[in-house]
Every structure is written in C-alpha cells, then in structure tokens.
Design a protein around this motif. Structure first.
Motif, PDB file in Angstrom:
ATOM      1  N   ALA A  34       0.819  -1.213   0.000  1.00  0.00           N
ATOM      2  CA  ALA A  34       0.000   0.000   0.000  1.00  0.00           C
ATOM      3  C   ALA A  34       0.851   1.260   0.000  1.00  0.00           C
ATOM      4  CB  ALA A  34      -0.933  -0.015   1.214  1.00  0.00           C
ATOM      5  N   GLU A  35       1.933   1.271   0.772  1.00  0.00           N
ATOM      6  CA  GLU A  35       2.748   2.481   0.887  1.00  0.00           C
ATOM      7  C   GLU A  35       3.468   2.783  -0.416  1.00  0.00           C
ATOM      8  OE1 GLU A  35       5.083   4.207   4.615  1.00  0.00           O
ATOM      9  OE2 GLU A  35       6.128   2.501   3.690  1.00  0.00           O
ATOM     10  N   LEU A  36       4.054   1.781  -1.034  1.00  0.00           N
ATOM     11  CA  LEU A  36       4.746   1.990  -2.306  1.00  0.00           C
ATOM     12  C   LEU A  36       3.757   2.368  -3.404  1.00  0.00           C
ATOM     13  CD1 LEU A  36       7.246   1.964  -4.057  1.00  0.00           C
ATOM     14  CD2 LEU A  36       7.024  -0.531  -4.263  1.00  0.00           C
ATOM     15  N   ALA A  37       2.591   1.720  -3.418  1.00  0.00           N
ATOM     16  CA  ALA A  37       1.580   2.048  -4.427  1.00  0.00           C
ATOM     17  C   ALA A  37       1.127   3.496  -4.287  1.00  0.00           C
ATOM     18  CB  ALA A  37       0.383   1.105  -4.300  1.00  0.00           C
ATOM     19  N   ALA A  38       0.925   3.955  -3.041  1.00  0.00           N
ATOM     20  CA  ALA A  38       0.516   5.347  -2.822  1.00  0.00           C
ATOM     21  C   ALA A  38       1.590   6.309  -3.301  1.00  0.00           C
ATOM     22  CB  ALA A  38       0.218   5.570  -1.341  1.00  0.00           C
ATOM     23  N   TRP A  39       2.854   5.959  -3.089  1.00  0.00           N
ATOM     24  CA  TRP A  39       3.952   6.824  -3.539  1.00  0.00           C
ATOM     25  C   TRP A  39       3.973   6.936  -5.063  1.00  0.00           C
ATOM     26  CZ3 TRP A  39       7.527  10.125  -1.728  1.00  0.00           C
ATOM     27  CH2 TRP A  39       8.599  10.440  -2.559  1.00  0.00           C
ATOM     28  N   ILE A  40       3.814   5.821  -5.762  1.00  0.00           N
ATOM     29  CA  ILE A  40       3.855   5.838  -7.229  1.00  0.00           C
ATOM     30  C   ILE A  40       2.697   6.670  -7.777  1.00  0.00           C
ATOM     31  CG2 ILE A  40       3.720   4.417  -9.308  1.00  0.00           C
ATOM     32  CD1 ILE A  40       6.339   4.178  -7.731  1.00  0.00           C
ATOM     33  N   ARG A  41       1.517   6.520  -7.223  1.00  0.00           N
ATOM     34  CA  ARG A  41       0.366   7.278  -7.727  1.00  0.00           C
ATOM     35  C   ARG A  41       0.534   8.772  -7.452  1.00  0.00           C
ATOM     36  NH1 ARG A  41      -3.200   3.610  -9.365  1.00  0.00           N
ATOM     37  NH2 ARG A  41      -3.183   1.552  -8.374  1.00  0.00           N
ATOM     38  N   ALA A  42       1.069   9.128  -6.284  1.00  0.00           N
ATOM     39  CA  ALA A  42       1.292  10.541  -5.991  1.00  0.00           C
ATOM     40  C   ALA A  42       2.391  11.122  -6.872  1.00  0.00           C
ATOM     41  CB  ALA A  42       1.645  10.715  -4.512  1.00  0.00           C
ATOM     42  N   ARG A  43       3.404  10.343  -7.165  1.00  0.00           N
ATOM     43  CA  ARG A  43       4.496  10.818  -8.014  1.00  0.00           C
ATOM     44  C   ARG A  43       4.046  11.021  -9.458  1.00  0.00           C
ATOM     45  NH1 ARG A  43       8.732   6.403  -9.600  1.00  0.00           N
ATOM     46  NH2 ARG A  43       7.020   6.020 -11.085  1.00  0.00           N
ATOM     47  N   ASP A  44       3.280  10.061  -9.981  1.00  0.00           N
ATOM     48  CA  ASP A  44       2.913  10.100 -11.400  1.00  0.00           C
ATOM     49  C   ASP A  44       1.671  10.945 -11.668  1.00  0.00           C
ATOM     50  OD1 ASP A  44       5.064   8.465 -11.778  1.00  0.00           O
ATOM     51  OD2 ASP A  44       3.912   6.637 -12.122  1.00  0.00           O
ATOM     52  N   ARG A  45       0.699  10.927 -10.757  1.00  0.00           N
ATOM     53  CA  ARG A  45      -0.551  11.688 -10.853  1.00  0.00           C
ATOM     54  C   ARG A  45      -1.457  11.218 -11.985  1.00  0.00           C
ATOM     55  NH1 ARG A  45       0.960  18.059 -10.113  1.00  0.00           N
ATOM     56  NH2 ARG A  45       2.786  17.786  -8.804  1.00  0.00           N
ATOM     57  N   THR A  46      -0.896  11.021 -13.195  1.00  0.00           N
ATOM     58  CA  THR A  46      -1.696  10.593 -14.343  1.00  0.00           C
ATOM     59  C   THR A  46      -0.983   9.449 -15.045  1.00  0.00           C
ATOM     60  OG1 THR A  46      -0.640  12.182 -15.839  1.00  0.00           O
ATOM     61  CG2 THR A  46      -2.638  12.920 -14.693  1.00  0.00           C
ATOM     62  N   CYS A  47      -1.660   8.837 -16.005  1.00  0.00           N
ATOM     63  CA  CYS A  47      -1.037   7.815 -16.851  1.00  0.00           C
ATOM     64  C   CYS A  47       0.219   8.384 -17.491  1.00  0.00           C
ATOM     65  CB  CYS A  47      -2.034   7.359 -17.914  1.00  0.00           C
ATOM     66  SG  CYS A  47      -1.333   6.284 -19.191  1.00  0.00           S
ATOM     67  N   ARG A  48       1.253   7.555 -17.599  1.00  0.00           N
ATOM     68  CA  ARG A  48       2.556   8.020 -18.067  1.00  0.00           C
ATOM     69  C   ARG A  48       2.749   7.916 -19.566  1.00  0.00           C
ATOM     70  NH1 ARG A  48       4.546  11.624 -15.478  1.00  0.00           N
ATOM     71  NH2 ARG A  48       2.308  11.952 -15.429  1.00  0.00           N
ATOM     72  N   PHE A  49       1.692   7.659 -20.333  1.00  0.00           N
ATOM     73  CA  PHE A  49       1.816   7.686 -21.792  1.00  0.00           C
ATOM     74  C   PHE A  49       1.778   9.142 -22.256  1.00  0.00           C
ATOM     75  CE2 PHE A  49       0.308   7.460 -26.167  1.00  0.00           C
ATOM     76  CZ  PHE A  49       1.149   6.482 -26.684  1.00  0.00           C
ATOM     77  N   PRO A  50       2.537   9.508 -23.282  1.00  0.00           N
ATOM     78  CA  PRO A  50       2.556  10.901 -23.736  1.00  0.00           C
ATOM     79  C   PRO A  50       1.156  11.422 -24.045  1.00  0.00           C
ATOM     80  CG  PRO A  50       4.301   9.669 -24.811  1.00  0.00           C
ATOM     81  CD  PRO A  50       3.483   8.672 -24.059  1.00  0.00           C
ATOM     82  N   GLY A  51       0.783  12.510 -23.376  1.00  0.00           N
ATOM     83  CA  GLY A  51      -0.487  13.168 -23.646  1.00  0.00           C
ATOM     84  C   GLY A  51      -1.677  12.604 -22.915  1.00  0.00           C
ATOM     85  N   CYS A  52      -1.537  11.475 -22.202  1.00  0.00           N
ATOM     86  CA  CYS A  52      -2.680  10.879 -21.503  1.00  0.00           C
ATOM     87  C   CYS A  52      -2.844  11.554 -20.146  1.00  0.00           C
ATOM     88  CB  CYS A  52      -2.492   9.381 -21.324  1.00  0.00           C
ATOM     89  SG  CYS A  52      -3.926   8.549 -20.589  1.00  0.00           S
ATOM     90  N   THR A  53      -4.073  11.927 -19.812  1.00  0.00           N
ATOM     91  CA  THR A  53      -4.336  12.627 -18.554  1.00  0.00           C
ATOM     92  C   THR A  53      -5.285  11.842 -17.646  1.00  0.00           C
ATOM     93  OG1 THR A  53      -6.149  13.857 -19.612  1.00  0.00           O
ATOM     94  CG2 THR A  53      -3.966  14.884 -19.614  1.00  0.00           C
TER      95      THR A  53
END
Length: 649
Positions: free
Chosen positions: A489-508
């Motif tokens: 849970a802790e690592l998953a929360a960190w990744i989502r907070a870091r990335d915020r959105t999908c990491r494909f170019p232009g995807c929000t």
C-alpha cells in the motif's frame, strides 16, 4: 506531465532544427514517402512549427490592416468598426472578424509572450486561444504572470490539460477574480434540451454549482456500476455509457424520487434486462475492463478493496467520519415503499474526491482545487466538497520548495461525536491535501479549532513518524516489496502521488484506478521498486505489452519515462513538479510607445454586474439576465448564500 522530444538519435537529421525559416520551408518540400520513419515524424513536427509561425504572421497582418489608412503609415486605435476591413477583405462575417481581430490584439500586444511563442513555432493558435479566453477578464499584470509561469512548460500539453493548468494558475494569482467568475457563471445556470446531429436528444445542465453537480454525477455513476454488475450476474451485458445514460434519465423522473439506492438498482436492472440488452447496447460494451491486464492491475493496495457495490457492511459499522458540520449521510431515510429504514446507500466509485491545498482546507487561503477527471474548482467549492465527504480517507502529499514529492501521509479522518455510526457513501473516495513540508512544520494545531486542529495534529504526528524511520524504508528507496508480485500500500501510494496521471505521452487519466506496471516486466526479472513502477491506464498498459504495437518504454530515472513510437522517435515524459503559489511581481503596465497613433477617448466605466459583452462585442439576453440576477443577489435584504466563502457582491 511534461512531454518532450528525446535527444538526437531519435529524430531525422534534416529536421533537427525545426525553427521556421527558409531552410525549414525548403526541407518541407521533400516527398515524405521517400523518407524513413524518424524523418517523417520529425517532418510532421517541423510542419506543425511552420503552421504556428504562419498563424502568428496572419495575426500580425490582420492587426495592422485593421488599423491602417490609405496613403499613410498612420495607425488608428479604438475604431469600433475596424473589424469591417477584415470582413470585407476575407469574406468573413462582422462577428467573426471582430473575434479574430481581438485575438490578434491579445497575442501581439496584451500577452506578447504568446505571440513570440507562435512566431517561434512552439505554440499553436488553438493553445494561444486557451490562454486568451481564460485570462480575458484578468488584469494585464496577472495575466502575463500566468503566461510566464506556464508557457515554457506547456508547449506539448493536451488542450484539456493546458486549460486546467491555466485556470489553476489564474486562480492562484487572483482568487477573488476566480470566485467572482465562477459566481457569475452559476448565475447563468440552466438546463438545455436539444436535438443532436444524429437525431437523438441531448439533455444538459450548464453552469451548475460544482459541488452539487459532482454529487449528482457520483450518485449516477454509483447506481450505474451496481446496475451493470447486477445485469452481468444475470447473464446480460449492457455498455457502461448506455447504462449511465439510462440511470441519469430515470433518476430525473418522478416515479423513482422516493426509492433508495437498492430499490433503484432492482428496478433499473429489470428494465435493462427486459429491454433485451446485448453486447451491442451502447458504445462502451466492448471496452469494459476485463481485469485480465498483463501486469499489475489487481495489486492496488492503495485503493479500497471493497469495489463490489453489493459488499455492504452493517449500517452501524463506523469507518470514521469527518462531516465538518455537514448533514449526516442519508442512509437512515425511511423507505417510502416499506415504511422501514432504507438500506445503506451505494458507495461512490473509488477516486480522488478533491485535491486541494492543506492551507485552503484550514481557511488560510482560497487557492483553487482540482477534481481529477473533472477539472479545476474554486477554492470555496473545493473546501465545501472536502468538508462534506464523511467517511472519505485523507491523504496528505508533501513537497519540497522545488515541487518535488517528499512524503505521502495517510491520516485517519477525525470523527465528529454527533455523527451517527453508519456506513458512508464516500468510503472509497480520497481527500488529497497538498502542502510544502515546511508549511506543515510551521502550522500549529493550537491555532485552529475542532476538526481542523485534530486533522492538523494527526498530520504532524504522521510526518514525525515518517521522519523517524531509517532512510532505506522511504517508499522511493525501499526494497521491502522488491520480490513481491504487487507493490504494498505504501509503495503504491507513492507511485500514484508521483505520477498523478497515466505516463503515456499526452494521456491525462488519473493515476488512481490506473494499473501499476513494471517497466521491466516481472516475468523478465523486473523488481517491484519505485524506479521500475509506473501508472498506466488500461489501454496504454495493454499497448506496452502488445508486440504488434511496436511501442516500447524505458524508465531512465524514477518517474521519467521514454517511449519509442513505431517510427523510432523517442518521447520523454517527465514528472510535473507541484506548482507553488504565484506572487504578483510583474511591473505595472505602461502604454506601448508606437509612433503616430490616434487614440480614441477611453470608454466610460461600467458599474458592477452590468451586462458584459461577449467575445464578439455583443450584449446577449443571457448576459442581461445574469446581471439582473447578480444585482438582486447583492441587494441588502437578500438572504445570505449557503456558501460561506462566496465573494461579497
């Protein structure tokens, strides 16, 4: 999210410098069919730059032509009929000519940085229009400050994301203007029914209060999800969008007004099954997620696990509530049909209910907030939404002064002793509070009252606990989950907070609800570490794993992804730093020094809430009606608004 072209080696040689000029013009005359993939994509980008430069040149010629006079280089400003020159020359209507002339004035004179970006080929005309339309009523100094903040980082954003960024920055520099803009819009609230081009009908509510609209939409989606699950359980299949539309229409009818959520699901399920729903009913039937993603979909320990709408606990179970003065959940309302207590309400879909500054929630400022997947909301609205989500989890995301993510804290929501012990419809949602770590350090719970003080004390205690841990246990560096298939849970929360959105170019698409994917696949000995995980929405997750797509991705450093397209061109996606509040430091505007200009007399000032002309200079009936409603609302004998933070008009 910032998307940029990668370093040389990914693009074509003849288009290495896409700056508009004779060399680029000559290069674009080449036959694309004779070039390799990298050069063709680089040529597309170069043609895009050339078109942007041409749009700037057209604006410059338009502005000069409408101010020119015969046999002289004299220019005349303030002529209300100037647009007729362009209308006659180009065959435009007077309304269109006036709009185009005003746009040219904005990008050439009022916001010259936009014109320079168009001239260099980096900014397209439609993107410049987003700045112009959003900042039209903001004063010049603040509008230029917003442009200065965003222009260098927003060249390759999608139009929707750019609109969100501009609105957020505009609200930061002048929250009073932003609140007044929103208030004027809500005064125009209306319902519109019209015929669609297909011959079907469109029923829309326009300029609605955000908090009520979000609540209504969440209820429609929650009921539709439960109906879809019930239909599938009985062997039927109906598209998600079609189901939501059916629920929306039926909820507007009088015959279901007194039904609780469980009764609604039963009635609407029968209706769809009796209508003979099949895979062809609705455009989204074939695009439903099937939970068979190739990598990490099921491993989201950060999201609530009770996604099944039928998975209801007893009504007296207390998951914690934070109503902050709101009305209690309505799950004890009597059922009109049985006379007994209604069954618990359906839980809203798992999502970030609202993202706002911690200082805004505490009433220290009025910075705009954001509802991921929806857009920017006024500060008073964001605070109202956060205060009326009892049972929602609270996540505090802390950044340093450079906007880099430092800590993700999970804070137990404070409970109001007067709140009944009952199941909350918001239990799957998250309130995301953002702040500088140093700001949280400086805040004192003793300076606040009630639930605010409790929340602040718990956040500071969570931060102290995080700091007391060894550095190697920080989610960005931990190896505790390295050999697990799914992140904790802790690592998953960190990744989502870091990335915020999908990491494909232009995807929000928001990171919450997206798949957490191993950049180097788990099946190929990829480890579950922060530097090997990223958030991808399901379509782009599947794209990565499809060998026929010819798309590949690597993570060059934690949070930075480089995608290689089928043409061989590289696209870098960088993590976007958290924006800090904008301070008005721009100098006071001075009139530009243009020789031999005739100035017309300045217009007379208009009183507050006078009808405002639209972007074409026309006064519409809607504008007059809006001004009348706002004037009546500002009268001394008008009862106070239910929004405590509305501006005083």
């Amino acid at each position: 999210m910032t998307v940029a072209m990668a370093s040389p080696g990914c693009a074509g040689g003849r288009f290495d410098d896409p700056s508009p000029g004779p060399e680029l013009t000559a290069a674009l005359l080449a036959d694309p069919a004779s070039l390799v993939g990298q050069e063709v994509e680089a040529g597309l980008i170069a043609a895009f730059h050339a078109d942007n430069h041409a749009a700037w040149a057209r604006c410059r010629w338009l502005l000069e032509a409408c101010r020119s006079r015969a046999d002289t280089t004299r220019r005349v400003l303030g002529d209300s009929r100037a647009a007729l020159i362009a209308a006659a020359a180009l065959g435009w209507s007077p309304t269109m000519a006036a709009a185009r002339l005003e746009f040219a004035r904005q990008v050439i004179e009022r916001l010259p940085a936009l014109g320079e970006a168009m001239r260099a080929g980096r900014l397209e005309e439609r993107e410049a229009g987003i700045y112009v339309n959003t900042l039209r009523e903001l004063d010049d100094a603040r509008a230029r400050l917003v442009v200065e903040r965003l222009l260098g980082r927003a060249d390759r954003l999608t139009h929707a994301e750019l609109t969100r960024r501009v609105e957020k920055a505009a609200g930061d520099v002048d929250s009073s203007w932003y609140e007044a803009r929103r208030t004027a819009a809500v005064a125009r609230a209306r319902v519109v029914a019209r015929s669609a081009p297909s011959g079907a009908a469109e029923l829309s509510g326009l300029d609605l209060p955000e908090d009520l609209a979000l609540e209504a939409h969440g209820h429609v989606v929650a009921v539709a999800d439960a109906v879809s699950a019930a239909v599938r359980a009985r062997g039927g299949e109906v598209g998600k969008a079609f189901t939501e539309a059916h629920v929306y229409l039926r909820l507007l009818g009088r015959d279901l007004l007194d039904a609780d959520d469980a009764t609604l699901v039963e009635i609407l399920t029968e209706e769809l099954l009796n209508a003979g729903g099949t895979d062809d009913d609705g455009p989204d039937a074939a695009s439903e997620p099937d939970d068979r993603g190739p990598d990490d979909g099921p491993g989201d320990d950060d999201d609530p696990s009770d996604d099944d709408p039928a998975d209801e606990c007893p009504a007296d179970e207390d998951l914690g509530a934070d109503d902050r003065g709101s009305e209690p959940c309505d799950d004890a309302r009597p059922d009109a049909g049985s006379g007994g207590p209604a069954r618990p309400p359906l839980a809203f879909r798992a999502a970030v209910a609202v993202r706002l500054e911690l200082s805004t929630l505490l009433g220290l400022d009025r910075r705009p907030g954001e509802v991921p997947g929806y857009g920017v909301v006024a500060g008073s609205t964001a605070r109202h939404v956060a205060q009326n989500r009892p049972g929602a989890r609270i996540k505090v995301v802390l950044y340093d002064h450079e906007g880099r993510l430092e800590h993700v804290l999970h804070v137990r929501p404070p409970k109001n002793a007067s709140t009944p012990r009952r199941r909350s419809r918001y239990r799957r949602q998250v309130l995301e509070l953002t702040a500088l770590t140093t700001t949280l350090d400086l805040l004192d719970p003793h300076d606040h009252l009630g639930l605010d003080a409790t929340l602040l004390a718990r956040a500071k205690a969570a931060l102290a606990g995080m700091r007391s841990r060894p550095p190697e246990q920080h989610p960005a560096r931990t190896t505790a989950d390295a050999h697990r298939r799914h992140p904790g849970a802790e690592l998953a929360a960190w990744i989502r907070a870091r990335d915020r959105t999908c990491r494909f170019p232009g995807c929000t698409r928001p990171a919450m609800g997206a798949d957490l994917d191993h950049t180097l696949d788990w099946a190929e000995d990829g480890l579950t570490l922060a530097e090997n995980l990223g958030a991808f929405c399901e379509p782009h997750h599947l794209l990565k794993h499809d060998p026929d797509s010819c798309w590949t991705v690597i993570q060059t450093r934690p949070g930075t992804f480089v995608w290689t397209s089928p043409t061989g061109t590289c696209h870098r996606v960088d993590p976007e730093p958290q924006d800090q509040p904008l301070a008005l430091t721009a100098p006071v505007d001075r009139p530009c020094s243009v020789p031999d200009i005739v100035f017309s007399p300045p217009p007379r000032p208009t009183p507050p809430w006078a009808p405002r002309p639209d972007k074409h200079g026309l006064l519409t009936d809607a504008a007059r009606a809006t001004a009348e409603r706002l004037t009546r609302r500002a009268a001394p004998d008008e009862p106070p608004s239910r929004y405590d933070d509305d501006p005083d008009f």
